[in-house]
Design an enzyme around this catalytic site. Structure first.
Site, mmCIF file in Angstrom:
data_model
loop_
_atom_site.group_PDB
_atom_site.id
_atom_site.type_symbol
_atom_site.label_atom_id
_atom_site.label_comp_id
_atom_site.label_asym_id
_atom_site.label_seq_id
_atom_site.Cartn_x
_atom_site.Cartn_y
_atom_site.Cartn_z
ATOM 1 N N HIS A 506 -2.161 31.691 134.171
ATOM 2 C CA HIS A 506 -1.038 31.069 133.471
ATOM 3 C C HIS A 506 -0.083 32.114 132.890
ATOM 4 O O HIS A 506 0.284 32.050 131.726
ATOM 5 C CB HIS A 506 -1.554 30.158 132.345
ATOM 6 N N HIS A 549 -1.909 22.686 131.147
ATOM 7 C CA HIS A 549 -1.725 23.605 132.271
ATOM 8 C C HIS A 549 -0.218 23.711 132.522
ATOM 9 O O HIS A 549 0.542 22.832 132.158
ATOM 10 C CB HIS A 549 -2.463 23.071 133.491
HETATM 11 P P1 FDA Z 1 5.813 29.755 141.956
HETATM 12 O O1 FDA Z 1 4.757 30.768 142.149
HETATM 13 O O2 FDA Z 1 5.444 28.339 142.175
HETATM 14 O O3 FDA Z 1 7.048 30.041 142.906
HETATM 15 C C1 FDA Z 1 7.531 31.328 143.207
HETATM 16 C C2 FDA Z 1 7.899 31.364 144.670
HETATM 17 O O4 FDA Z 1 8.706 32.501 144.910
HETATM 18 C C3 FDA Z 1 6.717 31.476 145.601
HETATM 19 O O5 FDA Z 1 6.804 30.492 146.599
HETATM 20 C C4 FDA Z 1 6.821 32.884 146.163
HETATM 21 O O6 FDA Z 1 6.290 33.025 147.453
HETATM 22 C C5 FDA Z 1 8.307 33.098 146.121
HETATM 23 N N1 FDA Z 1 8.726 34.501 146.087
HETATM 24 C C6 FDA Z 1 8.232 35.487 145.300
HETATM 25 N N2 FDA Z 1 8.903 36.631 145.508
HETATM 26 C C7 FDA Z 1 9.856 36.361 146.437
HETATM 27 C C8 FDA Z 1 10.873 37.133 147.053
HETATM 28 N N3 FDA Z 1 11.060 38.419 146.737
HETATM 29 N N4 FDA Z 1 11.657 36.534 147.980
HETATM 30 C C9 FDA Z 1 11.493 35.242 148.312
HETATM 31 N N5 FDA Z 1 10.553 34.460 147.739
HETATM 32 C C10 FDA Z 1 9.748 35.014 146.803
HETATM 33 N N6 FDA Z 1 -1.044 24.776 136.671
HETATM 34 C C11 FDA Z 1 -1.310 23.488 136.415
HETATM 35 O O7 FDA Z 1 -0.502 22.811 135.800
HETATM 36 N N7 FDA Z 1 -2.492 22.924 136.799
HETATM 37 C C12 FDA Z 1 -3.444 23.636 137.453
HETATM 38 O O8 FDA Z 1 -4.506 23.108 137.788
HETATM 39 C C13 FDA Z 1 -3.175 25.002 137.727
HETATM 40 N N8 FDA Z 1 -4.096 25.752 138.371
HETATM 41 C C14 FDA Z 1 -3.745 27.000 138.843
HETATM 42 C C15 FDA Z 1 -4.613 27.674 139.693
HETATM 43 C C16 FDA Z 1 -4.219 28.889 140.252
HETATM 44 C C17 FDA Z 1 -5.155 29.610 141.182
HETATM 45 C C18 FDA Z 1 -2.959 29.449 139.924
HETATM 46 C C19 FDA Z 1 -2.531 30.763 140.507
HETATM 47 C C20 FDA Z 1 -2.104 28.781 139.054
HETATM 48 C C21 FDA Z 1 -2.489 27.555 138.521
HETATM 49 N N9 FDA Z 1 -1.638 26.832 137.692
HETATM 50 C C22 FDA Z 1 -1.939 25.539 137.362
HETATM 51 C C23 FDA Z 1 -0.336 27.391 137.268
HETATM 52 C C24 FDA Z 1 0.871 26.834 138.006
HETATM 53 O O9 FDA Z 1 0.539 26.397 139.290
HETATM 54 C C25 FDA Z 1 1.959 27.908 138.084
HETATM 55 O O10 FDA Z 1 2.207 28.386 136.787
HETATM 56 C C26 FDA Z 1 3.273 27.369 138.652
HETATM 57 O O11 FDA Z 1 3.071 26.764 139.900
HETATM 58 C C27 FDA Z 1 4.280 28.508 138.767
HETATM 59 O O12 FDA Z 1 5.527 28.008 139.166
HETATM 60 P P2 FDA Z 1 6.783 28.959 139.341
HETATM 61 O O13 FDA Z 1 7.906 28.103 139.771
HETATM 62 O O14 FDA Z 1 6.938 29.770 138.116
HETATM 63 O O15 FDA Z 1 6.381 29.991 140.479
#
Ligand code: FDA
Length: 569
Positions: A506, A549
């Site tokens: 997170h 979450h």
């Molecule tokens: P997110 O990661 O979704 O999007 C970023 C995107 O940008 C990605 O698709 C990436 O590939 C892309 N990207 C990065 N660099 C780039 C570049 N240079 N050029 C082009 N594209 C690029 N939350 C919850 O509510 N319930 C849950 O059960 C869980 N469980 C959980 C498990 C695990 C294993 C993780 C890792 C996280 C969770 N979370 C969660 C957290 C939650 O899922 C997470 O915080 C959000 O999906 C993040 O959303 P964002 O939009 O910030 O980034």
């Protein structure tokens, strides 16, 4: 490829990016381009399977970022997972859908973000939500599934509900009775998504209840809309940095992107670039573009375009540990039971703990400031810490999340203290956009974070010594009483906790929405300070950790961001 022009470029087709792109492309005269580093995972069973949590880890759709060695947290580096696919981290997450305690979102306003509070965000949680009313809904009939109709949205694109794994046989009620029987009883909370989280509850998930598959940002916000001819998506394309217009004010005119075939070109944005690459990437893209701390940038030969030293600071994550117990019965399904105790329910001496923590805040703030070279100021951090203290000891937000997951003859638990005080950072470690970054969450940097994590473990032990659970469970298998004695003091718990925790995945706040004077990176319209047309819309902007979450709050912030952007055009 030849340069082409769009109105908006959204960098990152993840959880936030697809919300913004979808909503902006509702305007027919607006062209939106989403650039996503990963590919489509529509048919990837590691994604769709609702029981497959973890199957995608370390596959090609997991960035699996590595942290620096964790000086205070056991020494070893940690893995920070994040989705690399259309849909971003929503395609690999645990699908849990829980929001925040009302007072936590109100604290966003207290810290200086006028107009950002629970009352203004709550409609956006609901706007995105397509709540699926459970068909066999009855607390009394065994599954434990319950909800408060007014707390949900029914017309949004994101399907939220329960999967068939949820349905079970009265365990929910037994667990409820056990929580009621604890020394400090944990009340039953019918629905934790209305802003009051404390208690024991069964949370919904981002699932398509009918098909029993994962719901993610791409399934909700992209695939049903992909025929819109003003919504464009480039997959397997990495954005390297922003490109700038020449002139006095700092204005982006597009991005530099490397396509799957290895060619690098620029794409133009006539209005704005929206960074939605996640909290461990968006701040790096700012740095690679010359927006950040001149000391960091100059090390890698990057010219400072905007002196904004707090880019990448304020990183907040949680630490996840687990205890396991034998079960006398076998479980074949994995329901989703959670308890959110407040400080008085976890610490029997909460008042004394609060007093001591309060006295420590100036020291903690100074420690954080000195660790980042006083880029964030001790007096500002102390103020944030006092806000956090008030949330814990006055507003009584949950201080821990306790998950119980029966499987086979085992009761697994996972838990974390919800609001650690440690603040870390993420920075580039090279001018090469493909190089690994320096990520340092500074887990367990401050004593209270270990104290809270320890006390939550004791809470779980008490739960398993309380009837009826005490009779349903066998012995503790991890850590086990021979490893951590029943009366172990904090020191006695410390090595188990520090050698067995993982990131709770997170990470937030690395481009925090706050006034610039106190270390903010974006303003209340999510615009980067000192830049006329670049916003950050993702987990980076959340100023404080939330007890739920992250995804629900991230979706809500992105929904609101889209309205803010639309209103300006
Ligand atoms: P997110 O990661 O979704 O999007 C970023 C995107 O940008 C990605 O698709 C990436 O590939 C892309 N990207 C990065 N660099 C780039 C570049 N240079 N050029 C082009 N594209 C690029 N939350 C919850 O509510 N319930 C849950 O059960 C869980 N469980 C959980 C498990 C695990 C294993 C993780 C890792 C996280 C969770 N979370 C969660 C957290 C939650 O899922 C997470 O915080 C959000 O999906 C993040 O959303 P964002 O939009 O910030 O980034």
């Amino acid at each position: 490829t030849s340069a082409s022009t769009y109105d908006y470029i959204v960098v990152g087709g993840g959880t936030s990016g697809l919300v913004v792109a979808n909503r902006l492309s509702e305007l027919e005269n607006i062209n939106v381009l989403v650039i996503e580093a990963g590919g489509s995972v529509y048919d990837n069973v590691n994604v769709t399977n609702t029981g497959g949590y973890g199957n995608a880890f370390d596959t090609d759709i997991d960035w699996a970022y590595k942290t620096e060695d964790q000086e205070y947290g056991g020494g070893a580096p940690q893995t920070l997972r994040a989705g690399k696919a259309l849909g971003g981290t929503s395609v690999i997450n645990g699908m849990v859908y829980t929001r925040a305690q009302k007072s936590q979102i109100d604290a966003w306003e207290t810290v200086g973000n006028k107009g950002w509070n629970w009352e203004t965000l709550f409609p956006y949680y609901k706007k995105g939500e397509g709540f699926q009313v459970p068909s066999n809904y009855s607390w009394l009939e065994g599954s434990g599934v319950a909800y408060e109709p007014a707390d949900h949205g029914y017309k949004g694109p994101l399907k939220v509900g329960w999967s068939s794994d949820q349905l079970n046989d009265g365990l929910a009620q037994k667990l409820n009775t056990t929580y009621q029987n604890m020394d400090a009883p944990i009340p039953y909370n019918k629905d934790a998504n209305g802003g009051q989280m404390v208690g024991y509850t069964l949370y919904p998930k981002t699932v398509d209840s009918k098909l029993n598959i994962r719901e993610d940002a791409a399934r909700a916000y992209y695939y049903p809309y992909k025929s819109r001819n003003n919504l464009h998506v480039w997959l397997n394309a990495n954005v390297n940095k922003l490109t700038w217009k020449s002139g006095d004010d700092v204005t982006a005119d597009g991005v530099e992107v490397t396509l799957a075939n290895g060619t690098t070109s620029t794409v133009k944005a006539s209005r704005e670039v929206i960074l939605a690459a996640g909290s461990l990437k968006s701040p790096l893209l700012l740095e690679l573009s010359g927006v950040g701390n001149p000391d960091v940038l100059s090390k890698y030969g990057i010219e400072t375009k905007v002196n904004l030293p707090t880019v990448g600071e304020n990183l907040q994550d949680q630490m996840n540990n687990g205890l396991a117990f034998d079960s006398k019965t076998k479980y074949t399904k994995a329901p989703d039971y959670v308890a959110y105790p407040s400080v008085g329910q976890v610490f029997s001496n909460a008042t004394a703990v609060g007093k001591q923590l309060l006295a420590n805040l100036p020291k903690y703030a100074a420690q954080v400031a000195s660790a980042n070279g006083n880029v964030t100021k001790s007096k500002d951090i102390e103020r944030f810490f006092k806000i956090q203290w008030d949330l814990i000891f006055k507003a009584h937000i949950p201080v821990a999340e306790i998950l119980l997951e029966p499987s086979g003859y085992t009761y697994d638990t996972e838990y974390w203290a919800t609001v650690p005080f440690a603040r870390g950072n993420v920075h580039i470690s090279s001018a090469d956009p493909t190089a690994a970054a320096s990520i340092d969450p500074k887990y367990f940097m401050l004593d209270f974070d270990l104290q809270a994590q320890t006390q939550a473990a004791r809470f779980i032990r008490e739960l398993f010594q309380t009837e009826p659970f005490a009779s349903m469970a066998g012995s503790e298998t991890s850590p086990g009483l021979s490893s951590v004695a029943a009366d172990a003091d904090d020191e006695g718990w410390s090595s188990f906790i520090k050698n067995n925790y993982r990131s709770n995945f997170h990470p937030i706040s690395t481009a925090a929405m706050m006034p610039k004077e106190v270390g903010g990176v974006v303003d209340t319209s999510l615009k980067v300070y000192g830049v006329s047309n670049v916003r950050v819309v993702d987990a980076s902007v959340m100023p404080f950790q939330v007890c739920g979450h992250l995804q629900s709050t991230i979706y809500a912030v992105a929904e609101r961001a889209a309205d803010i952007i639309k209103a300006e055009n």
